[in-house]
Design a protein around this motif. Structure first.
Motif, PDB file in Angstrom:
ATOM      1  N   UNK A  44       0.632  -0.740  -0.459  1.00  0.00           N
ATOM      2  CA  UNK A  44      -0.292   0.302  -0.063  1.00  0.00           C
ATOM      3  C   UNK A  44       1.019   1.313  -0.412  1.00  0.00           C
ATOM      4  N   UNK A  45       2.102   0.951  -0.748  1.00  0.00           N
ATOM      5  CA  UNK A  45       3.259   2.275  -0.356  1.00  0.00           C
ATOM      6  C   UNK A  45       2.983   3.055  -1.910  1.00  0.00           C
ATOM      7  N   UNK A  46       3.027   4.643  -1.781  1.00  0.00           N
ATOM      8  CA  UNK A  46       2.889   6.010  -2.998  1.00  0.00           C
ATOM      9  C   UNK A  46       4.134   5.427  -3.381  1.00  0.00           C
ATOM     10  N   UNK A  47       4.785   4.126  -3.938  1.00  0.00           N
ATOM     11  CA  UNK A  47       6.100   4.555  -5.227  1.00  0.00           C
ATOM     12  C   UNK A  47       5.259   4.975  -6.447  1.00  0.00           C
ATOM     13  N   UNK A  48       6.266   6.190  -6.953  1.00  0.00           N
ATOM     14  CA  UNK A  48       6.064   6.092  -8.356  1.00  0.00           C
ATOM     15  C   UNK A  48       6.822   6.215  -9.180  1.00  0.00           C
ATOM     16  N   UNK A  49       6.047   5.664 -10.278  1.00  0.00           N
ATOM     17  CA  UNK A  49       6.783   4.033 -11.129  1.00  0.00           C
ATOM     18  C   UNK A  49       6.678   5.786 -12.517  1.00  0.00           C
ATOM     19  N   UNK A  50       8.054   5.904 -13.121  1.00  0.00           N
ATOM     20  CA  UNK A  50       7.845   6.538 -14.175  1.00  0.00           C
ATOM     21  C   UNK A  50       9.053   6.268 -14.799  1.00  0.00           C
ATOM     22  N   UNK A  51       9.490   4.731 -15.045  1.00  0.00           N
ATOM     23  CA  UNK A  51       9.992   4.264 -15.765  1.00  0.00           C
ATOM     24  C   UNK A  51       9.833   3.542 -16.514  1.00  0.00           C
ATOM     25  N   UNK A  52       8.725   3.483 -17.068  1.00  0.00           N
ATOM     26  CA  UNK A  52       7.967   2.694 -17.449  1.00  0.00           C
ATOM     27  C   UNK A  52       7.082   3.270 -18.989  1.00  0.00           C
ATOM     28  N   UNK A  53       6.630   2.805 -20.647  1.00  0.00           N
ATOM     29  CA  UNK A  53       7.110   3.653 -21.312  1.00  0.00           C
ATOM     30  C   UNK A  53       5.235   3.207 -20.692  1.00  0.00           C
ATOM     31  N   UNK A  54       4.279   3.324 -20.091  1.00  0.00           N
ATOM     32  CA  UNK A  54       2.664   2.904 -20.026  1.00  0.00           C
ATOM     33  C   UNK A  54       1.606   4.825 -19.778  1.00  0.00           C
ATOM     34  N   UNK A  55       1.439   4.731 -21.803  1.00  0.00           N
ATOM     35  CA  UNK A  55       0.456   6.162 -21.235  1.00  0.00           C
ATOM     36  C   UNK A  55      -0.795   5.931 -20.427  1.00  0.00           C
ATOM     37  N   UNK A  56      -1.207   6.905 -19.796  1.00  0.00           N
ATOM     38  CA  UNK A  56      -2.424   7.342 -19.486  1.00  0.00           C
ATOM     39  C   UNK A  56      -3.098   8.036 -19.863  1.00  0.00           C
ATOM     40  N   UNK A  57      -4.284   7.227 -20.544  1.00  0.00           N
ATOM     41  CA  UNK A  57      -4.930   7.264 -21.868  1.00  0.00           C
ATOM     42  C   UNK A  57      -6.098   7.450 -20.656  1.00  0.00           C
ATOM     43  N   UNK A  58      -6.769   7.772 -19.668  1.00  0.00           N
ATOM     44  CA  UNK A  58      -8.148   7.612 -18.887  1.00  0.00           C
ATOM     45  C   UNK A  58      -7.878   9.333 -19.219  1.00  0.00           C
ATOM     46  N   UNK A  59      -9.701   9.084 -19.500  1.00  0.00           N
ATOM     47  CA  UNK A  59     -10.516  10.642 -20.157  1.00  0.00           C
ATOM     48  C   UNK A  59     -10.464  10.730 -21.186  1.00  0.00           C
ATOM     49  N   UNK A  60      -9.770  10.250 -22.453  1.00  0.00           N
ATOM     50  CA  UNK A  60      -9.502  10.590 -23.379  1.00  0.00           C
ATOM     51  C   UNK A  60      -9.984   9.496 -24.374  1.00  0.00           C
ATOM     52  N   UNK A  61     -10.154   8.623 -24.328  1.00  0.00           N
ATOM     53  CA  UNK A  61     -10.306   7.270 -25.393  1.00  0.00           C
ATOM     54  C   UNK A  61     -11.628   6.745 -24.706  1.00  0.00           C
ATOM     55  N   UNK A  62     -12.375   7.170 -23.308  1.00  0.00           N
ATOM     56  CA  UNK A  62     -13.437   6.072 -23.275  1.00  0.00           C
ATOM     57  C   UNK A  62     -14.045   5.487 -24.434  1.00  0.00           C
ATOM     58  N   UNK A  63     -14.019   5.983 -25.236  1.00  0.00           N
ATOM     59  CA  UNK A  63     -14.774   4.918 -26.754  1.00  0.00           C
ATOM     60  C   UNK A  63     -13.855   4.014 -26.501  1.00  0.00           C
ATOM     61  N   UNK A  64     -12.861   3.177 -26.391  1.00  0.00           N
ATOM     62  CA  UNK A  64     -12.175   2.320 -26.195  1.00  0.00           C
ATOM     63  C   UNK A  64     -12.811   1.725 -25.017  1.00  0.00           C
TER      64      UNK A  64
END
Length: 400
Positions: A45-65
């Motif tokens: 439950x620790x808040x570790x922030x991961x900036x290492x991977x190329x995983x774009x967050x598309x939340x709120x953009x392609x909701x149709x998908x």
């Protein structure tokens, strides 16, 4: 390093293939340690922030998908093997996307191969067109997967400095020298890790040199939807390039769906056919669910492409600002993709050391620059494809 990892089982080294023994053990162990840290942090439950991977967050953009339901024909397709080169619907959808994005026409019945993400396509291309001891040209820095593939394939890597931060151009003399006798040249524009884009005139030069030297061009176009300073241009559109170019892409970046493993290769029949034959032997087909989703995903993209661009341009500006506030230097704003290529702070000897310190002390994960090539010395790569709030918090944590 393999022997140390095996401990008392080291005698089994003699049973390992050269591919395993030539693998980049140190870099793979580093990535594995990062992954373990991320998974453990989630478990705790620790808040570790991961900036290492190329995983774009598309939340709120392609909701149709996200709302696309499973196709009713899925049940029947799961009971049979999907076509080796891809379903008709999937190959037609890919051909239509490429025509829309770059103006290049491909015959979906002969010139498209559906694969398990772009990575598999690249692996099969090297296997199809290069033999051990032959040369491959890579631009420096480049996605770490490229030299890893080349290494396990037994290829000799020739690196050419990528687009200059000052001019945005490639040195023509160094490029010409590197491509002499090269079997393959691998192009990635926009590029991972630095977001650079190859100038259209330099793309044309690469195409001419490839034709002169009889080289195959592999064009990794997974970031084609993330161009910030100028429009995307495929090298396959350059004069004389189409007949010797394999275009590789997927929905991992464009739709933020790396877990779906839905990708494709496009090229002339005389290049796609041998790749498909090898794939039929190695990995007989792509799963039916991914192939059913692909046409729907690609058809949905035009509806959210403008919103995606607007959202990511805003994230880029906010990421650069957050870095500056943390006293981290990004020399040139990325022209594409969604990474910042950062000089490490004074007092650290390498990107490895800075990345390890950031993980241990600030619980921020980033990629050291060294695995991306000589140009990655004393650099780190940070992805800003996620939320701007998380990126800003990460910079606050690591600020001096």
């Amino acid at each position: 390093m393999v022997k140390r990892r095996l401990a008392d089982k080291w005698p089994f080294l003699k049973n390992y293939s050269e591919d395993v023994l030539d693998a980049p053990v140190a870099d793979l162990e580093l990535l594995e340690s990062f992954e373990r840290s991320v998974q453990q942090a989630r478990t705790d439950g620790e808040k570790l922030i991961d900036l290492s991977q190329g995983m774009p967050d598309m939340h709120g953009i392609p909701e149709i998908v996200r709302d696309i339901p499973p196709a009713p024909e899925l049940d029947s397709l799961l009971s049979i093997y999907p076509p080796a080169f891809g379903t008709d619907a999937a190959t037609r959808a890919v051909a239509a996307k490429i025509k829309h994005d770059s103006g290049i026409s491909y015959d979906p019945s002969r010139e498209i191969l559906i694969c398990n993400g772009a990575s598999q396509g690249l692996a099969h291309a090297l296997e199809a067109f290069a033999s051990p001891g032959e040369r491959i040209v890579l631009f420096d820095p480049c996605y770490l997967f490229y030299p890893w593939l080349a290494r396990t394939r037994g290829l000799h890597v020739r690196r050419v400095p990528g687009p200059s931060p000052e001019t945005g151009r490639i040195d023509p003399d160094r490029l010409s020298h590197a491509m002499r006798g090269a079997r393959i040249v691998l192009v990635n524009s926009p590029a991972n890790p630095d977001g650079s884009m190859i100038h259209p005139d330099d793309l044309a030069l690469i195409a001419r040199l490839a034709e002169k030297n009889g080289s195959i061009i592999l064009s990794d176009e997974v970031y084609s939807g993330f161009c910030w300073e100028r429009d995307f241009r495929s090298i396959a559109a350059c004069p004389g390039a189409r007949d010797r170019t394999v275009v590789v892409s997927s929905v991992s970046k464009s739709h933020g769906l790396p877990g779906l493993r839905a990708g494709w290769c496009a090229g002339p029949d005389h290049l796609i056919r041998p790749m498909g034959m090898l794939m039929s032997i190695r990995v007989p087909c792509v799963n039916a669910q991914a192939q059913l989703a692909l046409p729907r995903l690609l058809a949905a993209e035009p509806a959210f492409a403008a919103a995606r661009r607007e959202a990511f341009l805003k994230r880029r500006a906010e990421a650069i600002k957050s870095c500056a506030e943390a006293r981290l230097i990004c020399r040139v704003p990325p022209g594409g993709a969604f990474y910042l290529w950062i000089d490490i702070p004074a007092g650290f000897k390498s990107g490895y050391e800075f990345a390890s310190s950031s993980l241990a002390k600030a619980r921020v994960v980033m990629m050291p620059g060294e695995p991306f090539g000589p140009a990655g010395s004393r650099k780190v790569r940070m992805s800003w494809g996620g939320s701007s709030e998380a990126f800003a918090e990460a910079m606050q944590r690591i600020a001096p």
